[in-house]
Design a protein around this motif. Structure first.
Motif, PDB file in Angstrom:
ATOM      1  N   VAL A 127       0.843  -1.201   0.000  1.00  0.00           N
ATOM      2  CA  VAL A 127       0.000   0.000   0.000  1.00  0.00           C
ATOM      3  C   VAL A 127       0.873   1.244   0.000  1.00  0.00           C
ATOM      4  CG1 VAL A 127      -1.590   1.394   1.397  1.00  0.00           C
ATOM      5  CG2 VAL A 127      -2.037  -1.045   1.060  1.00  0.00           C
ATOM      6  N   HIS A 128       1.855   1.288   0.891  1.00  0.00           N
ATOM      7  CA  HIS A 128       2.744   2.450   0.981  1.00  0.00           C
ATOM      8  C   HIS A 128       3.562   2.610  -0.293  1.00  0.00           C
ATOM      9  CE1 HIS A 128       2.777   3.255   5.595  1.00  0.00           C
ATOM     10  NE2 HIS A 128       1.600   2.879   5.173  1.00  0.00           N
ATOM     11  N   PHE A 129       4.009   1.503  -0.866  1.00  0.00           N
ATOM     12  CA  PHE A 129       4.789   1.570  -2.103  1.00  0.00           C
ATOM     13  C   PHE A 129       3.963   2.174  -3.232  1.00  0.00           C
ATOM     14  CE2 PHE A 129       5.906  -0.275  -6.227  1.00  0.00           C
ATOM     15  CZ  PHE A 129       7.228   0.152  -6.343  1.00  0.00           C
ATOM     16  N   ASN A 196      -4.488   0.546  -7.003  1.00  0.00           N
ATOM     17  CA  ASN A 196      -4.728  -0.894  -6.786  1.00  0.00           C
ATOM     18  C   ASN A 196      -4.845  -1.270  -5.311  1.00  0.00           C
ATOM     19  OD1 ASN A 196      -4.592  -1.468  -9.598  1.00  0.00           O
ATOM     20  ND2 ASN A 196      -2.351  -1.485  -9.472  1.00  0.00           N
ATOM     21  N   ILE A 197      -5.192  -0.326  -4.469  1.00  0.00           N
ATOM     22  CA  ILE A 197      -5.267  -0.612  -3.032  1.00  0.00           C
ATOM     23  C   ILE A 197      -6.350  -1.650  -2.717  1.00  0.00           C
ATOM     24  CG2 ILE A 197      -5.523   0.387  -0.735  1.00  0.00           C
ATOM     25  CD1 ILE A 197      -2.976   1.224  -2.371  1.00  0.00           C
ATOM     26  N   PRO A 198      -7.545  -1.566  -3.323  1.00  0.00           N
ATOM     27  CA  PRO A 198      -8.550  -2.613  -3.042  1.00  0.00           C
ATOM     28  C   PRO A 198      -8.055  -4.007  -3.418  1.00  0.00           C
ATOM     29  CG  PRO A 198      -9.582  -0.713  -4.074  1.00  0.00           C
ATOM     30  CD  PRO A 198      -8.099  -0.497  -4.174  1.00  0.00           C
ATOM     31  N   ILE A 199      -7.314  -4.101  -4.531  1.00  0.00           N
ATOM     32  CA  ILE A 199      -6.785  -5.402  -4.957  1.00  0.00           C
ATOM     33  C   ILE A 199      -5.753  -5.902  -3.952  1.00  0.00           C
ATOM     34  CG2 ILE A 199      -5.468  -6.601  -6.746  1.00  0.00           C
ATOM     35  CD1 ILE A 199      -6.721  -4.670  -8.777  1.00  0.00           C
ATOM     36  N   LEU A 201      -5.510  -5.244  -0.820  1.00  0.00           N
ATOM     37  CA  LEU A 201      -6.143  -5.597   0.461  1.00  0.00           C
ATOM     38  C   LEU A 201      -7.237  -6.651   0.306  1.00  0.00           C
ATOM     39  CD1 LEU A 201      -6.427  -2.009   1.999  1.00  0.00           C
ATOM     40  CD2 LEU A 201      -4.679  -3.740   2.464  1.00  0.00           C
ATOM     41  N   GLY A 202      -7.611  -6.952  -0.931  1.00  0.00           N
ATOM     42  CA  GLY A 202      -8.670  -7.926  -1.142  1.00  0.00           C
ATOM     43  C   GLY A 202     -10.014  -7.453  -0.636  1.00  0.00           C
ATOM     44  N   ARG A 203     -10.283  -6.148  -0.816  1.00  0.00           N
ATOM     45  CA  ARG A 203     -11.532  -5.561  -0.338  1.00  0.00           C
ATOM     46  C   ARG A 203     -12.243  -4.839  -1.477  1.00  0.00           C
ATOM     47  NH1 ARG A 203     -11.524  -4.711   5.325  1.00  0.00           N
ATOM     48  NH2 ARG A 203     -13.707  -4.125   5.010  1.00  0.00           N
ATOM     49  N   ARG A 204     -13.566  -4.758  -1.383  1.00  0.00           N
ATOM     50  CA  ARG A 204     -14.354  -4.031  -2.380  1.00  0.00           C
ATOM     51  C   ARG A 204     -14.517  -2.586  -1.918  1.00  0.00           C
ATOM     52  NH1 ARG A 204     -17.635  -5.589  -6.518  1.00  0.00           N
ATOM     53  NH2 ARG A 204     -17.487  -7.775  -5.866  1.00  0.00           N
ATOM     54  N   PHE A 225     -14.316   0.744   2.621  1.00  0.00           N
ATOM     55  CA  PHE A 225     -14.585  -0.538   1.974  1.00  0.00           C
ATOM     56  C   PHE A 225     -15.912  -1.121   2.444  1.00  0.00           C
ATOM     57  CE2 PHE A 225      -9.946  -0.123   2.260  1.00  0.00           C
ATOM     58  CZ  PHE A 225      -9.579  -0.307   0.938  1.00  0.00           C
ATOM     59  N   GLU A 226     -16.433  -2.036   1.639  1.00  0.00           N
ATOM     60  CA  GLU A 226     -17.640  -2.750   2.043  1.00  0.00           C
ATOM     61  C   GLU A 226     -17.353  -3.616   3.269  1.00  0.00           C
ATOM     62  OE1 GLU A 226     -19.223  -5.103  -1.094  1.00  0.00           O
ATOM     63  OE2 GLU A 226     -20.052  -3.399  -2.185  1.00  0.00           O
TER      64      GLU A 226
END
Length: 228
Positions: A127-129, A196-199, A201-204, A225-226
Motif C-alpha cells: 500500500v505504501h509503495f 490498486n489498493i482494493p486489490i 487488500l482484497g476488499r471491495r 470498503f464494504e
C-alpha cells in the motif's frame, strides 16, 4: 465522556447544523472516533441540490457547492464540539464522492498520534509503495507515509512532505484554490485508477476521499470498503 458517547453527540450536532443552516440534512451520518482521528462520513448530504448538479453534469458547480458547505459547516461544528469535548485536533480535511454524493470530514488528533500508533496489517508495505509511487509521479516521494485502520472498513493514509517547490510557491501566492482543484483532478484520479489498493487488500471499495493541508505539507487519503 467516552468515545462512543462523544460519537453519538457529534452525529446529532452535525445533523442539527445541516438542518438549521441548509434546511436539509444528510441521509445518514457515520462517525468514527478513536485516539488518532475523527472521521465523519456524510451520506447523500444536501441530496436534492447535489443530485440536480449531477444530472446537469456541472462538476465545477458540484465541487464549489461542496466546498462552500464544508467551509461553512466546519467553524460551527468546531465551536459546538468544544462545548462537550476537550479533544484537540492538529488539522482537518474534507472531500466528497461525486458518484454517490457522500462526503467525509477528517480530523487528525493533536500530537500526531497516527505516527506513534500505526497499524501493521497484511499488504501495508505494498500500500505504501503504491501510494509513494503515484505521489512521486505527480510530485515527489513523500518524506513520510503512515497508515492505520480507523475501523474495520476504513483505512486512513497520511502523507507528509509531498509538495514540490513550485506548489509551495503557489500556496504563498494565494493559489491554494487552483492547486487543490488541479490536484483533485490529477492526483485523486491517478490514485483511484492506478493505486490498486482494493486489490492489494482484497476488499471491495465503497469510496475514496483525498485532501491536503498545504500549509503543513500534509495530505490524508481515506478508503472506505464494504463490510467483510
Amino acid at each position: 465522556m467516552s468515545h462512543s458517547t462523544t460519537s453519538l453527540k457529534i452525529e446529532s450536532v452535525i445533523k442539527e447544523i445541516f438542518a438549521a443552516s441548509f434546511g436539509d440534512k444528510p441521509e445518514d451520518v457515520h462517525v468514527i472516533l478513536e485516539n488518532r482521528c475523527l472521521i465523519i462520513r456524510l451520506e447523500r448530504f444536501m441530496g436534492k441540490i447535489m443530485e440536480n448538479l449531477v444530472v446537469t453534469k456541472d462538476n465545477d458547480a458540484l465541487r464549489s457547492t461542496s466546498e462552500l458547505i464544508m467551509d461553512y459547516l466546519l467553524p460551527d461544528f468546531m465551536k459546538e464540539l468544544k462545548t462537550f469535548s476537550d479533544i484537540e485536533f492538529d488539522s482537518f480535511y474534507y472531500d466528497w464522492d461525486d458518484n454517490n454524493l457522500s462526503g467525509v470530514i477528517v480530523g487528525l488528533i493533536k500530537d500526531n498520534n497516527y505516527r506513534l500508533n500505526e497499524d501493521y496489517y497484511p499488504g501495508k508495505d505494498e500500500v505504501h509503495f503504491q501510494i509513494s509511487k503515484i505521489t512521486y509521479e505527480v510530485e515527489k516521494v513523500p518524506d513520510s507515509t503512515f497508515s492505520f485502520w480507523a475501523d474495520n472498513n476504513t483505512l486512513v493514509v497520511v502523507r507528509e512532505g509531498l509538495l514540490i517547490e513550485i506548489e509551495k510557491y503557489l500556496v504563498k501566492l494565494d493559489g491554494e484554490g487552483a492547486l487543490r482543484k488541479a490536484k483533485r483532478a490529477l492526483e485523486k484520479t491517478r490514485i483511484i485508477e492506478e493505486g490498486n489498493i482494493p486489490i492489494i487488500l482484497g476488499r471491495r471499495l465503497v469510496g475514496i476521499y483525498l485532501d491536503w493541508m498545504f500549509e503543513m505539507d500534509k495530505s490524508v487519503i481515506v478508503y472506505v470498503f464494504e463490510e467483510k
